[in-house]
Design a protein around this motif. Structure first.
Motif, PDB file in Angstrom:
ATOM      1  N   UNK A   6      76.920  52.543  -8.212  1.00  0.00           N
ATOM      2  CA  UNK A   6      75.797  53.466  -8.377  1.00  0.00           C
ATOM      3  C   UNK A   6      76.042  54.412  -9.554  1.00  0.00           C
ATOM      4  N   UNK A   7      77.308  54.709  -9.822  1.00  0.00           N
ATOM      5  CA  UNK A   7      77.638  55.553 -10.976  1.00  0.00           C
ATOM      6  C   UNK A   7      77.316  54.835 -12.286  1.00  0.00           C
ATOM      7  N   UNK A   8      77.566  53.536 -12.312  1.00  0.00           N
ATOM      8  CA  UNK A   8      77.232  52.743 -13.497  1.00  0.00           C
ATOM      9  C   UNK A   8      75.724  52.738 -13.706  1.00  0.00           C
ATOM     10  N   UNK A   9      74.995  52.540 -12.629  1.00  0.00           N
ATOM     11  CA  UNK A   9      73.529  52.520 -12.696  1.00  0.00           C
ATOM     12  C   UNK A   9      73.005  53.848 -13.227  1.00  0.00           C
ATOM     13  N   UNK A  10      73.590  54.929 -12.775  1.00  0.00           N
ATOM     14  CA  UNK A  10      73.165  56.251 -13.239  1.00  0.00           C
ATOM     15  C   UNK A  10      73.459  56.423 -14.719  1.00  0.00           C
ATOM     16  N   UNK A  11      74.643  55.982 -15.184  1.00  0.00           N
ATOM     17  CA  UNK A  11      74.995  56.084 -16.599  1.00  0.00           C
ATOM     18  C   UNK A  11      74.055  55.244 -17.470  1.00  0.00           C
ATOM     19  N   UNK A  12      73.534  54.177 -16.904  1.00  0.00           N
ATOM     20  CA  UNK A  12      72.600  53.318 -17.638  1.00  0.00           C
ATOM     21  C   UNK A  12      71.162  53.827 -17.529  1.00  0.00           C
ATOM     22  N   UNK A  13      70.999  55.009 -16.941  1.00  0.00           N
ATOM     23  CA  UNK A  13      69.672  55.628 -16.776  1.00  0.00           C
ATOM     24  C   UNK A  13      68.726  54.739 -15.961  1.00  0.00           C
ATOM     25  N   UNK A  14      69.297  54.109 -14.936  1.00  0.00           N
ATOM     26  CA  UNK A  14      68.512  53.254 -14.058  1.00  0.00           C
ATOM     27  C   UNK A  14      68.562  53.817 -12.640  1.00  0.00           C
ATOM     28  N   UNK A  15      67.760  53.223 -11.767  1.00  0.00           N
ATOM     29  CA  UNK A  15      67.742  53.603 -10.365  1.00  0.00           C
ATOM     30  C   UNK A  15      67.891  52.355  -9.498  1.00  0.00           C
ATOM     31  N   UNK A  16      68.404  52.546  -8.301  1.00  0.00           N
ATOM     32  CA  UNK A  16      68.525  51.431  -7.374  1.00  0.00           C
ATOM     33  C   UNK A  16      67.128  50.987  -6.951  1.00  0.00           C
ATOM     34  N   UNK A  17      66.877  49.693  -7.053  1.00  0.00           N
ATOM     35  CA  UNK A  17      65.566  49.152  -6.698  1.00  0.00           C
ATOM     36  C   UNK A  17      65.606  48.319  -5.422  1.00  0.00           C
ATOM     37  N   UNK A  18      66.786  47.895  -5.001  1.00  0.00           N
ATOM     38  CA  UNK A  18      66.885  47.110  -3.772  1.00  0.00           C
ATOM     39  C   UNK A  18      68.285  47.272  -3.168  1.00  0.00           C
ATOM     40  N   UNK A  19      68.353  47.105  -1.871  1.00  0.00           N
ATOM     41  CA  UNK A  19      69.629  47.154  -1.160  1.00  0.00           C
ATOM     42  C   UNK A  19      70.165  45.729  -1.042  1.00  0.00           C
ATOM     43  N   UNK A  20      71.212  45.441  -1.793  1.00  0.00           N
ATOM     44  CA  UNK A  20      71.845  44.123  -1.739  1.00  0.00           C
ATOM     45  C   UNK A  20      72.907  44.115  -0.644  1.00  0.00           C
ATOM     46  N   UNK A  21      73.015  42.993   0.039  1.00  0.00           N
ATOM     47  CA  UNK A  21      73.961  42.893   1.152  1.00  0.00           C
ATOM     48  C   UNK A  21      75.040  41.831   0.926  1.00  0.00           C
ATOM     49  N   UNK A  22      74.925  41.071  -0.151  1.00  0.00           N
ATOM     50  CA  UNK A  22      75.899  40.017  -0.431  1.00  0.00           C
ATOM     51  C   UNK A  22      76.342  40.096  -1.881  1.00  0.00           C
ATOM     52  N   UNK A  23      77.552  39.614  -2.136  1.00  0.00           N
ATOM     53  CA  UNK A  23      78.125  39.590  -3.480  1.00  0.00           C
ATOM     54  C   UNK A  23      77.724  38.276  -4.144  1.00  0.00           C
ATOM     55  N   UNK A  24      77.277  38.363  -5.392  1.00  0.00           N
ATOM     56  CA  UNK A  24      76.718  37.221  -6.113  1.00  0.00           C
ATOM     57  C   UNK A  24      77.782  36.580  -7.003  1.00  0.00           C
ATOM     58  N   UNK A  25      77.785  35.247  -7.048  1.00  0.00           N
ATOM     59  CA  UNK A  25      78.655  34.517  -7.975  1.00  0.00           C
ATOM     60  C   UNK A  25      78.001  34.460  -9.354  1.00  0.00           C
ATOM     61  N   UNK A  26      78.798  34.643 -10.395  1.00  0.00           N
ATOM     62  CA  UNK A  26      78.267  34.685 -11.749  1.00  0.00           C
ATOM     63  C   UNK A  26      78.162  33.342 -12.437  1.00  0.00           C
ATOM     64  N   UNK A  27      78.422  32.241 -11.728  1.00  0.00           N
ATOM     65  CA  UNK A  27      78.428  30.931 -12.361  1.00  0.00           C
ATOM     66  C   UNK A  27      77.069  30.320 -12.581  1.00  0.00           C
ATOM     67  N   UNK A  28      76.039  30.891 -11.948  1.00  0.00           N
ATOM     68  CA  UNK A  28      74.679  30.361 -12.081  1.00  0.00           C
ATOM     69  C   UNK A  28      73.689  31.500 -12.048  1.00  0.00           C
ATOM     70  N   UNK A  29      72.673  31.390 -12.892  1.00  0.00           N
ATOM     71  CA  UNK A  29      71.578  32.355 -12.873  1.00  0.00           C
ATOM     72  C   UNK A  29      70.353  31.677 -13.458  1.00  0.00           C
ATOM     73  N   UNK A  88      75.336  33.393  -3.495  1.00  0.00           N
ATOM     74  CA  UNK A  88      76.373  34.278  -2.959  1.00  0.00           C
ATOM     75  C   UNK A  88      77.770  33.708  -3.180  1.00  0.00           C
ATOM     76  N   UNK A  89      78.710  34.585  -3.388  1.00  0.00           N
ATOM     77  CA  UNK A  89      80.128  34.238  -3.400  1.00  0.00           C
ATOM     78  C   UNK A  89      80.586  33.987  -1.966  1.00  0.00           C
ATOM     79  N   UNK A  90      81.766  33.361  -1.841  1.00  0.00           N
ATOM     80  CA  UNK A  90      82.376  33.233  -0.514  1.00  0.00           C
ATOM     81  C   UNK A  90      83.224  34.463  -0.210  1.00  0.00           C
ATOM     82  N   UNK A  91      84.017  34.890  -1.183  1.00  0.00           N
ATOM     83  CA  UNK A  91      84.807  36.119  -1.045  1.00  0.00           C
ATOM     84  C   UNK A  91      83.877  37.312  -1.229  1.00  0.00           C
ATOM     85  N   UNK A  92      83.941  38.245  -0.318  1.00  0.00           N
ATOM     86  CA  UNK A  92      83.102  39.451  -0.352  1.00  0.00           C
ATOM     87  C   UNK A  92      81.624  39.124  -0.207  1.00  0.00           C
TER      88      UNK A  92
END
Length: 316
Positions: free
Chosen positions: A149-172, A131-135
């Protein structure tokens, strides 16, 4: 689990790559670090030996110890490196790292703080995210998520889970059984490019924070976490030392980076040395050294002095 590490860097961030490599080695990682880069290789990689292939012309490998190497892979495309992470990781599985069971990406301003075995265990539970600290508190009804959700729809995908925290992109960290997550990340990025003015070739842009791809790869990662079928395993912001109590990583956000920071000047401006600052310099003694012993001693001394000053001094 047979897992590997990768990172992407250019310019002075080679100091961060060396510290990341040192921390990994000191906490038990053995094998190869795959380092994508642009520009010239750093001088400390001068003994790297050419190992070019048709897929990676210009590749070279540096033997750090008998059981620890860095494979340098030149990146030649229009993407800014920060937006190239999922492509790079997937490309490794299709080439040098095809036998690996998991790949962990780290930004070159991160060092690890715990045994490598923990990361392998973590990736076995799902796509490893922090998780990020900001947001950090970003509920499903947050306006950004509703716009995503609009981006997900344009990508022809559906929401699969309800996320509650913002993720940092520095590690995956992704296991092979979950590598579809990387393909999903690329698809979301492509939807951003096609429909939402995402510009993958540049890091800075003219949009304000209301733009739904303001953080580019990081926002794309967060959108992917909302719609991928791959399981995820999350750690809070302490996972990167954004708040106290962490044991996994230190991530030196912002600028200047620890290897460029003037600590006395910084503390007189009201900024005390951070935990990531201190952990970077703890990981400069080897097995790779990009600074001389006197320089390292001097920096550690100024950090100690600046930390002492910060106990009594606050800029108005």
């Amino acid at each position: 689990m047979s897992s590997v590490v990768c990172t992407l860097f250019e310019g002075h961030f080679h100091h961060g790559v060396a510290a990341l490599a040192n921390s990994l080695y000191n906490y038990g990682y053995r094998g190869v670090i795959y380092a994508g880069y642009r520009g010239p290789l750093p001088t400390w990689a001068g003994n790297a030996i050419d190992c070019s292939t048709s897929q990676w012309p210009g590749a070279s490998i540096l033997k750090v110890t008998d059981d620890f190497q860095i494979l340098f892979l030149p990146i030649n495309n229009e993407y800014h490196l920060t937006n190239y992470k999922p492509n790079f990781m997937l490309g490794l599985w299709e080439s040098f790292a095809n036998d690996s069971n998991a790949i962990a990406y780290f930004d070159p301003d991160i060092v690890i703080k715990c045994k490598w075995d923990f990361f392998e265990t973590w990736m076995g539970h799902g796509v490893a995210l922090v998780h990020e600290s900001i947001s950090n508190d970003m509920p499903p009804t947050h306006p950004f998520r509703k716009e995503w959700e609009k981006v997900i729809k344009k990508a022809n995908r559906q929401i699969t889970r309800q996320m509650h925290s913002y993720i940092n992109g520095g590690f995956c960290g992704v296991s092979k059984e979950n590598k579809e997550f990387l393909k999903d990340w690329i698809e979301i990025t492509n939807a951003g490019i096609k429909y939402f003015k995402l510009t993958p070739g540049q890091w800075k842009h003219s949009f304000d924070r209301t733009y739904i791809f303001y953080a580019q790869d990081q926002d794309a990662l967060n959108i992917t976490a909302m719609c991928s079928n791959s399981p995820v395993s999350e750690i809070g912001p302490e996972g990167m030392d954004f708040i106290a109590g962490g044991f996994t990583m230190s991530h030196a956000l912002g600028a200047p980076k620890p290897w460029k920071k003037q600590y006395i000047r910084s503390v007189l401006m009201g900024n005390a040395p951070s935990t990531p600052d201190k952990n970077f310099w703890k990981n400069t003694l080897g097995p790779i050294k990009t600074f001389g012993n006197n320089r390292i001693k001097y920096k550690k001394l100024t950090i100690t002095l600046a930390s002492f000053i910060a106990r009594f001094y606050r800029r108005a």
